[in-house]
Design an enzyme around this catalytic site. Structure first.
Site: not given
Ligand code: GLY
Length: 303
Positions: A168, A196-199, A220, A222
């Site tokens: 990232t 899927r959506v992360g942080d 890192g 997410g």
């Molecule tokens: N930090 C990026 C993700 O986990 O999507």
């Protein structure tokens, strides 16, 4: 006083990838920091720095992003203005080189803060933002990696110590008007479920900026970073701690509270830089007041 710091991901970066990572983060600072010194806004600086990293196939953002379980690229990004607390975010968009710029336009040209998937792409189209063909974002490296892991029943989309390119990207800036901004962009995790959506695009998790505290961009795992709203947590800690202590405490909360893995870069409102991670390595760069650049792969455990 102006400040600019960027990162190119926190993971177990193998040595053969070090030069490309260091060059990528250094180039972002070399290009953008002089403009910031000349009066560019913090928002323009973080957008420009992240856009450069999105265009660099080294990183898991824009071109070079991971493929999901279906073999497609889905991108997430966030940008935040620490003066107004306005932010723009986008998730699960395809065929765009610069999701960070779409996030900025959502912030400035829509009634909303966060658009996802087909709706976000329709908004991009309505603004005339050019769409690329899927193969224009795809690298041979990621195609090979996808083919190697797609049928592996033991493969986990996020295991911070497994090999494989990831990273990232993100930036925080303080401009000469005293405004702070942060931005983060990612392709997420390899073989993630579609949707899927992360942080990264979640405000307070993947990034946060508040002129009264500072600005932070996170990277890192997410799913763990979201649980502790890592970037907001570090910004809140800026209120009572030095930049370095706040970043280390934030990572310590990530590690101990949710057994998470990741890293942060940030700028305290007093101008001090913050870097911390509990992954084996993290790529980052920042500019000194005199224009000198510190760029490298941090490999010490910093908590
Ligand atoms: N930090 C990026 C993700 O986990 O999507």
């Amino acid at each position: 006083m102006v400040r600019l710091i960027v990162h190119g991901g926190a993971w177990n970066i193998p040595e053969e990838y070090h030069p490309a990572h260091v060059q990528g983060v250094r180039r972002a600072i070399e290009t953008v920091y002089p403009r910031l010194k000349e009066g560019q806004s913090a928002l323009d600086a973080v957008e420009a720095a992240v856009a450069m990293l999105e265009a660099d196939p080294t990183f898991d953002a824009g071109r070079g992003a991971f493929l999901n379980e279906r073999g497609e690229i889905e991108l997430d990004a966030l940008i935040m203005d620490g003066a107004s607390l306005d932010f723009g975010a986008v998730a699960a968009v395809q065929n765009l080189l610069h999701p960070v710029s779409l996030a900025r336009r959502i912030m400035e040209e829509s009634e909303h803060c966060f658009l996802v998937g087909a709706g976000a792409q329709a908004f991009a189209r309505s603004l005339g933002i050019p769409e690329l063909k899927p193969e224009e974002l795809l690298t041979e490296r990621e195609l090979e990696f996808y083919r190697a892991v797609r049928d592996d029943p033991h493969f986990k989309p996020h295991h911070p110590f497994q090999d494989g390119p990831r990273g990232t990207v993100g930036a925080a800036a303080l401009d000469c008007a005293g405004n702070i901004a942060a931005a983060t962009s990612t392709g997420g995790s390899p073989r993630k479920l579609p949707g899927r959506v992360g942080d990264t695009p979640v405000v307070g998790a993947g990034g946060y900026a508040d002129n009264r505290l500072g600005g932070v961009s996170a990277t890192g795992w997410g799913e763990s970073i979201m649980k502790v709203l890592l970037s907001k947590t570090v910004c809140d800690l800026f209120h009572t701690h030095t930049a370095g202590e706040a970043a280390r405490r934030g990572i310590s909360i990530l590690a101990t509270r949710v057994q998470g893995m990741g890293g942060v870069v940030g700028i305290h409102k007093n101008g001090d830089y913050a870097v911390a991670h509990n992954t084996p390595k993290m790529a980052f760069a920042y500019a000194g007041e005199d224009g000198s650049i510190v760029a490298g792969i941090e490999s010490r455990l910093r908590i």
